[in-house]
Design an enzyme around this catalytic site. Structure first.
Site, PDB file in Angstrom:
ATOM      1  N   TYR A  79      33.750 -53.105   5.224  1.00  0.00           N
ATOM      2  CA  TYR A  79      34.115 -52.807   6.600  1.00  0.00           C
ATOM      3  C   TYR A  79      32.970 -52.081   7.321  1.00  0.00           C
ATOM      4  O   TYR A  79      31.847 -52.559   7.325  1.00  0.00           O
ATOM      5  CB  TYR A  79      35.444 -52.052   6.669  1.00  0.00           C
ATOM      6  CG  TYR A  79      36.627 -53.007   6.658  1.00  0.00           C
ATOM      7  CD1 TYR A  79      36.833 -53.898   7.703  1.00  0.00           C
ATOM      8  CD2 TYR A  79      37.515 -53.033   5.595  1.00  0.00           C
ATOM      9  CE1 TYR A  79      37.904 -54.791   7.689  1.00  0.00           C
ATOM     10  CE2 TYR A  79      38.595 -53.912   5.576  1.00  0.00           C
ATOM     11  CZ  TYR A  79      38.773 -54.793   6.638  1.00  0.00           C
ATOM     12  OH  TYR A  79      39.820 -55.671   6.621  1.00  0.00           O
ATOM     13  N   SER A  80      33.220 -50.912   7.927  1.00  0.00           N
ATOM     14  CA  SER A  80      32.247 -50.364   8.876  1.00  0.00           C
ATOM     15  C   SER A  80      30.989 -49.788   8.247  1.00  0.00           C
ATOM     16  O   SER A  80      30.047 -49.455   8.969  1.00  0.00           O
ATOM     17  CB  SER A  80      32.907 -49.311   9.762  1.00  0.00           C
ATOM     18  OG  SER A  80      33.758 -49.924  10.701  1.00  0.00           O
ATOM     19  N   THR A  81      30.934 -49.688   6.928  1.00  0.00           N
ATOM     20  CA  THR A  81      29.641 -49.347   6.319  1.00  0.00           C
ATOM     21  C   THR A  81      28.620 -50.428   6.654  1.00  0.00           C
ATOM     22  O   THR A  81      27.415 -50.187   6.632  1.00  0.00           O
ATOM     23  CB  THR A  81      29.803 -49.143   4.804  1.00  0.00           C
ATOM     24  OG1 THR A  81      30.732 -48.065   4.586  1.00  0.00           O
ATOM     25  CG2 THR A  81      28.490 -48.779   4.134  1.00  0.00           C
ATOM     26  N   LYS A  83      27.968 -51.347   9.493  1.00  0.00           N
ATOM     27  CA  LYS A  83      27.274 -50.910  10.709  1.00  0.00           C
ATOM     28  C   LYS A  83      25.912 -50.307  10.405  1.00  0.00           C
ATOM     29  O   LYS A  83      25.007 -50.350  11.238  1.00  0.00           O
ATOM     30  CB  LYS A  83      28.134 -49.909  11.478  1.00  0.00           C
ATOM     31  CG  LYS A  83      29.367 -50.510  12.146  1.00  0.00           C
ATOM     32  CD  LYS A  83      30.145 -49.434  12.898  1.00  0.00           C
ATOM     33  CE  LYS A  83      31.274 -50.017  13.731  1.00  0.00           C
ATOM     34  NZ  LYS A  83      32.381 -50.552  12.925  1.00  0.00           N
TER      35      LYS A  83
END
Length: 389
Positions: A79-81, A83
């Site tokens: 998921y947002s890792t 980013k």
């Protein structure tokens, strides 16, 4: 060669592999215990120091049925890792002079100027302050796989607050915004640039857009329990919009459509080893795997505070640098020159530039919190204790 412990023999630890430098015996034991007592289903944790791997541990199960062990090359959606990898790709272009973070987004993406966004700067995209934390037009989960539709809607949309004045977490939209700027500059998708110019040169097993040949290696994410309402706290309209338009279902990560799509804010697949290996680039002034990919000056730009205050979407105090979170109320670090980001469910990528260390954690049993997962935080604190010993 570090003085290692081989953790497979740790008491009660099921399916535990890898190694840990003896300075990190407490981290090794904590990870082994979390597998043994069922806190974890499957997970990995890694630490590098001055670019050298000092911890590389994995273990548990890749699925709820416990039919597939989590092995050395198991990967998982983080998921947002993801980013952090998106931000690195933008930093690479900036380092080459192809991207100016202080320039208006419309310089690279003219259609973006619509509805009063002509003065929104690229750095606002990087720091969740562009006023585009979610789509205002209705979105379906399948629309996340339609790059042109997702970006065109954002280009046409008006900001929900004055850009640059505050942060509001751009949970899914940030990847399309930064990714479209990268595409306009290079003519390639962000996932392609990342693969060819970062993951490939660093020999790192991290993917933004995953081919079917890797499906057998992907651990199944186990959805988190429903969040427990906090008395007196009402979710913001921005948070509800971000979380429900479209509605995100963790089980979608088990589909070929999700894995194949390039979703730079949430769709990356890797493990702790690959995350820590790539982040060693930032921990060591732009050099990793014997190669300089970034200048030290560009690396240190990530530490430049962009916003500091209550995040309009999340509702708590957050500090953002250029593409990363900065130490503050939600993550306190012993060294000030640290940057990080975490993914829904628990994954974490952390860079401590003072200690020249990168830390990463990836797992498949998701937790429901929005802040740093206690499992990841405990392992990171054990890392710092080992460094100080």
């Amino acid at each position: 060669m570090p003085d290692r412990t081989e953790p497979g023999a740790a008491a009660g630890a099921p399916l535990l592999g890898g190694f840990a430098d003896r300075r990190f015996a407490a981290l090794h034991q904590a990870f082994a215990d979390s597998l043994a007592d069922g806190t974890e289903l499957g997970a990995s944790v890694a630490v590098t120091l001055e670019g050298e791997p000092l911890v590389d541990l994995w273990g548990g199960w890749a699925d709820e049925a416990r039919s597939r062990p989590w092995v050395e090359d198991t990967i998982v959606n983080v998921y947002s890792t993801t980013k952090t990898m998106m931000a690195l790709t933008a930093l690479l272009l900036a380092d080459r002079g192809e991207l100016d973070f202080d320039a208006p987004v419309a310089r690279y993406w003219p259609e973006f100027a619509a509805n009063g966004k002509d003065r929104v700067q690229v750095r606002h995209l990087m720091a969740h302050s562009a006023g585009l934390s979610g789509w205002t037009a209705p979105m379906t989960p399948a629309d996340l796989y339609d790059w042109d539709k997702a970006t065109a809607l954002l280009a046409a949309q008006a900001p929900s607050w004055e850009p640059g004045t505050a942060s509001g977490y751009h949970g899914m939209t940030q990847g399309y915004l930064v990714g479209e700027v990268v595409r306009r500059i290079t003519g390639r998708t962000l996932g392609t640039v990342f693969r060819e110019e970062i993951a490939g040169p660093l020999d790192a097993d991290f993917h933004i857009g995953l081919g079917p040949e890797h499906d057998h290696r992907v651990a199944d994410l186990v959805p988190p329990p429903p969040p427990v309402p906090v008395p007196g706290v009402v979710p913001s309209a921005l948070l509800i919009n971000m979380a429900t338009n479209p509605m995100i279902d963790a089980r979608a990560t088990r589909t070929r459509d999700w894995r194949a799509a390039e979703i730079p804010a949430a769709g990356g697949h890797g493990n702790a080893r690959s995350i820590a290996r790539i982040h060693a680039l930032l921990a060591n002034g732009g050099v990793a795997n014997g190669r300089r990919l970034l200048s030290e000056a560009t690396v240190r730009r990530t530490l430049q505070q962009q916003t500091d205050g209550i995040d309009l979407c999340l509702g708590f105090h957050a500090r953002y640098g250029l593409g990363f979170g900065l130490p503050g109320p939600w993550l306190q670090t012993p060294n000030p020159d640290s940057i990080f980001w975490c993914g829904w469910g628990g994954s974490l990528g952390l860079i401590d530039m003072n200690a020249r260390t990168s830390f990463a954690y990836a797992m498949n049993r998701m937790s429901s919190g929005l802040l740093i997962d206690p499992r990841a935080l405990g392992l990171a604190q054990a890392m710092w204790a080992g460094l100080a010993a």
